[in-house]
Design a protein around this motif. Structure first.
Motif, short mmCIF file in Angstrom:
data_model
loop_
_atom_site.label_atom_id
_atom_site.label_comp_id
_atom_site.label_asym_id
_atom_site.label_seq_id
_atom_site.Cartn_x
_atom_site.Cartn_y
_atom_site.Cartn_z
N ASN A 1 94.50 3.66 139.34
CA ASN A 1 95.34 4.57 140.12
C ASN A 1 94.52 5.69 140.71
N LEU A 2 93.55 6.22 139.97
CA LEU A 2 92.69 7.27 140.51
C LEU A 2 91.87 6.76 141.68
N ASN A 3 91.33 5.55 141.53
CA ASN A 3 90.52 4.98 142.62
C ASN A 3 91.37 4.70 143.84
N LYS A 4 92.61 4.31 143.63
CA LYS A 4 93.53 4.04 144.73
C LYS A 4 93.81 5.34 145.52
N ASP A 5 93.92 6.45 144.80
CA ASP A 5 94.20 7.74 145.43
C ASP A 5 93.01 8.26 146.23
N LYS A 6 91.79 7.85 145.87
CA LYS A 6 90.59 8.31 146.57
C LYS A 6 90.43 7.65 147.91
N VAL A 7 90.99 6.46 148.08
CA VAL A 7 90.83 5.69 149.33
C VAL A 7 91.72 6.19 150.41
#
Length: 59
Positions: free
Chosen positions: A53-59
């Motif tokens: 979820n954190l990586n998804k938010d960075k994109v």
């Protein structure tokens, strides 16, 4: 000494138990009936999902 409140919601823990295949044990014996390995796998999966979820938010 007071008990610490869990960080994961009851519903989320149930979803993880279903995904990992030991929900029937939870229903039958409660959370105290699961193995240490199952508990560890549950925590590992929760961390993995949080990282995704954190990586998804960075994109």
């Amino acid at each position: 000494m007071s008990r610490r409140r869990g960080l994961m919601s009851h519903r989320f823990k149930e979803e993880l138990a279903k995904e990992l295949g030991f929900y029937d044990t939870v229903q039958k014996d409660g959370w105290g009936g699961i193995t240490a390995r199952d508990a560890g796998n549950m925590v590992k999966r929760a961390v993995q999902m949080a990282e995704e979820n954190l990586n998804k938010d960075k994109v």
